[in-house]
Structures are given as C-alpha cells and as structure tokens.
Design a protein around this motif. Sequence first.
Motif, short mmCIF file in Angstrom:
data_model
loop_
_atom_site.label_atom_id
_atom_site.label_comp_id
_atom_site.label_asym_id
_atom_site.label_seq_id
_atom_site.Cartn_x
_atom_site.Cartn_y
_atom_site.Cartn_z
N UNK A 350 0.81 -1.22 0.00
CA UNK A 350 0.00 0.00 0.00
C UNK A 350 0.84 1.26 0.00
N UNK A 351 1.96 1.24 0.72
CA UNK A 351 2.78 2.44 0.83
C UNK A 351 3.46 2.80 -0.49
N UNK A 352 3.52 1.86 -1.44
CA UNK A 352 4.12 2.11 -2.73
C UNK A 352 3.09 2.40 -3.82
N UNK A 353 1.92 1.83 -3.68
CA UNK A 353 0.94 1.81 -4.76
C UNK A 353 0.58 3.20 -5.26
N UNK A 354 0.33 4.13 -4.35
CA UNK A 354 -0.18 5.43 -4.80
C UNK A 354 0.93 6.34 -5.34
N UNK A 355 2.17 5.89 -5.28
CA UNK A 355 3.26 6.72 -5.76
C UNK A 355 3.83 6.23 -7.10
N UNK A 356 3.09 5.38 -7.75
CA UNK A 356 3.53 4.96 -9.08
C UNK A 356 2.36 5.09 -10.05
N UNK A 357 2.68 5.17 -11.31
CA UNK A 357 1.64 5.24 -12.34
C UNK A 357 1.14 3.82 -12.61
N UNK A 358 -0.15 3.62 -12.40
CA UNK A 358 -0.74 2.30 -12.63
C UNK A 358 -1.85 2.42 -13.66
N UNK A 359 -2.35 1.28 -14.10
CA UNK A 359 -3.42 1.26 -15.11
C UNK A 359 -4.71 0.86 -14.42
N UNK A 360 -5.60 1.80 -14.17
CA UNK A 360 -6.84 1.47 -13.45
C UNK A 360 -7.84 0.74 -14.32
N UNK A 361 -8.61 -0.12 -13.67
CA UNK A 361 -9.68 -0.85 -14.34
C UNK A 361 -10.93 -0.72 -13.47
N UNK A 362 -11.96 -0.04 -13.95
CA UNK A 362 -13.16 0.17 -13.11
C UNK A 362 -13.88 -1.12 -12.74
N UNK A 363 -13.51 -2.23 -13.37
CA UNK A 363 -14.13 -3.52 -13.05
C UNK A 363 -13.27 -4.30 -12.04
N UNK A 364 -12.44 -3.58 -11.31
CA UNK A 364 -11.59 -4.19 -10.29
C UNK A 364 -12.27 -4.15 -8.93
N UNK A 365 -12.15 -5.24 -8.18
CA UNK A 365 -12.54 -5.23 -6.78
C UNK A 365 -11.28 -4.89 -5.97
#
Length: 632
Positions: A350-365
């Motif tokens: 979690x501490x890394x996730x928001x500091x990198x560019x990721x590819x969001x998918x609105x169908x993700x849980x």
Amino acid sequence: MCGIVGAVSTRNIVPLLVQGLQRLEYRGYDSCGVAVHRLVQGSPISQGLQRARSTSRVAELLEQVRTEDLQGLTGIAHTRWATHGAPAVHNAHPHFSYGPGLTAESGKPARVALVHNGIIENYEQLRAKLQDKGYIFASQTDTEVIAHLLDSHYNGDLFDALKATRAELHGAYALAVMHKDEPHRVVGARAGSPLILGVGVDNSEFFLASDAMALAGVTDQIVYLEEGDLVDLQPGRYWIAAKDGHVVLPEQRPVKTVHAHSGAAELGPYRHYMQKEIFEQPRAIGDTLEGIVNIAPELFDGADGTAAWRVFKEIDQVLILACGTSYYSGCTAKYWLEAIAGIPCAVEVASEYRYRTSVPNPRTLVVTITQSGETADTLAALRHAQSLGMTHTLTICNVGSSAMVRECKLAYITRAGVEIGVASTKAFTTQLAGLFLLTLALAQSKGRLSEEKEQQYLTAMRHLPVALQAVLALEPQVISWAEDFAKMQNALFLGRGAHYPIALEGALKLKEISYIHAEAYPAGELKHGPLALVDSAMPVVTVAPNDELLEKLKSNMQEVRARGGVLYVLADAKTNIESEEGMHVIRMPENYGALSPILHVVPLQLLAYHTAVARGTDVDKPRNLAKSVTVE
C-alpha cells in the motif's frame, strides 16, 4: 503517533488519563506524558498548565504523577513512537508553547499544551517561519511546530486558533490542545489519523482518544470523528465542525455504543501476550467463521446496504492493498483467488501503490487488508484507487468501527479480538480465513464452485480450530529449534506456491521480535543468488507441505545440504522427509490442502516467539515498532 487521551470533566481526570495510556501500551511507544490545568487544592481554579513526561513505561509516569500530586479537571496525555527526534524527554508529548522569545526557563507560564499523532510534512518551513517570529524550539519534533503555530494564532478563542492552525498544516494529524486562559476546554482535530470522542455519563464529561480501547471502562458511548473534523469539548457540551467549517448535526455524527475490551487483559498461564495470542488462534478462527452455514456473497454486504452479489457480478479482477503482515496474507490469497475463483489478482504494498503510475480498471474489486482499520498507508492507497475510478471496494478488517470499514463499500469483519503483542499472530490467521471465504464467494459468483466443493471447503474450515490445536501441541519441538536459533545472527526461510508468503511471514516474525536478520525466498530461487549465503552458520527453515511442488522442493533442499547448510523442515505426513544429520524435521499433524498455509504459519510464530524469549528481548513491545501505524 502513537496514542492520545484527553478529557474535560468535573472530577480529577489524571487517573483516567494515565489509565487510558496503559490501555494503549499494546500499540508500542518509546515515551509518554500527561498535561493538565493544575488545580488549586480544594478549588476548581487552575494554577496553569503542568506536565509530566517519561521515556520509561507508563507505570513510571504514574509514579511521577503521584509524587508531584498532579491533579486537574481538564487534561491531555500521549504515548509517543518517535518519528522526528530521538526518544528523549524533551521530545516527548505533551509539547508546550510559552510564546515568542520564551522557554520553560523563563519562569513564565506555558500558554499552549498539545499532543499529536501523525506527521507534518511542511514542518521545516513552518519552523523557520516561527523562528523568525521569535519562537524558541526545545525539541526536534514536528509536533512542537504545531504548538507554537497555534500560539501565534491565538486571539482569545482556542477553537478559532486551531481552525487557523489547521489551514497551514500539510500532512496527517490527530490533535488535542489546551490553552492556559481556557482551563475547562479541550479542542481536537482529525486529518488522516484516527480520533474519537467519548461521551460520559449524563454529559458530565467528554473525552478524546485515538482508540476506543483507551476509554474502556470509562465510557462506551463513542462518536467517530470523520476526516477533517474539528471538535470542541467543554463542561456539559461538545460540538463538531466538519472540514468545510459548518457545525455538524448530532445525527450526522451519531453516538454509538462500542464495547471495547481493555488492553490490560489477564495473561493467565502465558509469559507474554504474543504467546497468549498464538494459543488463542483456534478460538479466533472459530469466532471468525461462527454462524457460516454456506458460502454466499451476502457475507460481505456493506453496512450501508451495498449488495456484494451485485459488485461481484461486475468485477473481473482483484487488487489487494496492504502493508506488513497483512500484505503477506494478501499474497497468500492471490494463489487462492486465481486457482479457485479463476480471477486475476494483483497484490500491492500500500505504501508504494499510490506513488507509481498504474493502469486502473473500473471492473476491479479493490480489497484492503488491515488489522486496525486505521493504517495510514492502506487508507491512502484505498483513496488513491477510488480517485482512479475503482469504486468497488471491500475490506478484511478486525475492527468493525474503523475508518477502513466506513470507507469501503463491502466488508468482512474478522473476530480475532484485541491483539496486544506488536507482532501480529491471530490477526494474520483470521485474515487468511476471511480471504479464503472471499475466494469461495467470488468462485461461487463466477460459477466456479460446485455444491460438492463448497461443502468440502466448509467442512475443512470448520475443522480448522481442531487442526490448529494439534499444531500448537508441537510447541515443545519448536522450543528445541529455538535454542539453536537463539545463537544465530541470520536465517533463511524457503517456501513454494502459497507457502512462499508463509515463509515471508515467518522471516518477518523472527526479525520483529528476536532481531535476527532473516530473509525468505521462493525455494526455486535459491540457485539464482541466495545459495551464496548458505553455510553451516545459516539455518534454513523450509515449509514442506505434501503438494504438487513437493518433489521440486526436495531438490531445493538437497541444494542446501550439498553446501553444508542445516535444514529445519516443517513437513506434512507422507512427504518421506526424515530427521538426520543436518536435517531437523517437525511433522505436521495432517495435510490440509488449500488451507495448509493457515496451519504452517503457526510453528513459525512459535519459533520466533521462543527464539526471542531465549535471547531476552521485549517480546510484546519490540524496539522501534508500533502496533498501529497511523503515519505514512
């Protein structure tokens, strides 16, 4: 961080403040303190702000308070886990501000007393600004900046001063503040760090705390403050203002009855809380699974009426966000989700996730895992995922009243009970139980769980408490291993498949409480580097279930033996792995299939515990660590 207690009352509040700190000791801390409006003997008139601080345990602070006969109707208290500045009395909370150009040595009374959980990110800029105004700093903390800043804004009303102060703060904080000119008032603020309001009998007293447990036995009437809230406590009344400044109506922040259990639980026959909590795991798993007669998405329905089955139908992948031990439970769940439910799963720190560019998918849980429900990094990661348009959220959490549960659409509340030892044990295994239920519910919603398989899994889960009791009976054998490990400085843990995260968790436990350097690897990675470390002084712990990877694992074990390494193996029956020179084997009571990780982690917990005991460390309160990490 780590713990806050504050109170406004018509009685001497000091014993309750110190008692609250004692109930928060399980969170870990390296200093503590209390400040009050000191009473004139036999009179409600304040003699001004006075404090006591210690870098020892709360018990020592209590003796100091008694010696100084510290009494007051209004007060604040704190346990600190150092972030800015070493664990020292001058860095301990509460912090005072005496005004520009003044210090404690000036003989002038303190004007502001303040306690703070969190981290102020712009404290260096604020510190320079305040020094230009003549404020003298007595500590290296970011917290003292807030005290001086609030003093600079004070113009006769403490609430207004806090509002102006908040506008200049960047970061996360929970605050409780007093001023010498308003002896019957405490104000507080919450932004990114938990803070609750406690309502006493007949509205005669009010409390602030970072955790409902701090108020156990004092009041069970709790108001959960929301992000950005300001709160004002005065005799006979309190009021709350939301982030936008408007006064909140009572129905917007309702009083809830919360039955928190005191952290001062009886140890019974156990030497430490960690040992007690390891042995509570059969009960904790049983409680977590209580009442479940079949698998259904409804097990995860949200408190606001959000239907899990609708959400599960709309998602085509899972993203797990967690930290520390919870992260390893998520890594285990990835194997289950992909093998049983057939759903792609990513697990992020979690501490890394928001500091990198990721590819969001609105169908993700988006699934968050947290023991406390207040872990700052995980909450921030959740909010980041939501900001990217991923609104299907679910949490596996041990605290039903936590911020995480309130912010996620769906939830499964584990029933581990209060975990006092800083190193997580029963919270981890109950998380695994909750995640396995989630796997089955998702498999069912995707048409991948037959009735026959459902009943097989349910039967196995109901048997877990009995199976865990049999594993706990291995403690004497684990103690003999611990006698060897106590002499070591390094250790290597190996696992394959779903047991690799269990090896990671075993290494973490050993590091946390025994201070032995330990690493974990997928066993197949040995020849790609870690094998260079193996010699007779490097014990190698191997998790060896009787599964499809067993023969591969045996080959990896032979690689260790060929280099003179000493193996410590947790082996299922019928693995044909026997004890011999350089090979120490503990036989697990039974093979448990997909649920095997829940059983195999328990001997690793016991190994860490007994190794730490043999080395004489502070098992329940390991150095430098806190139970609930509410700062980034």
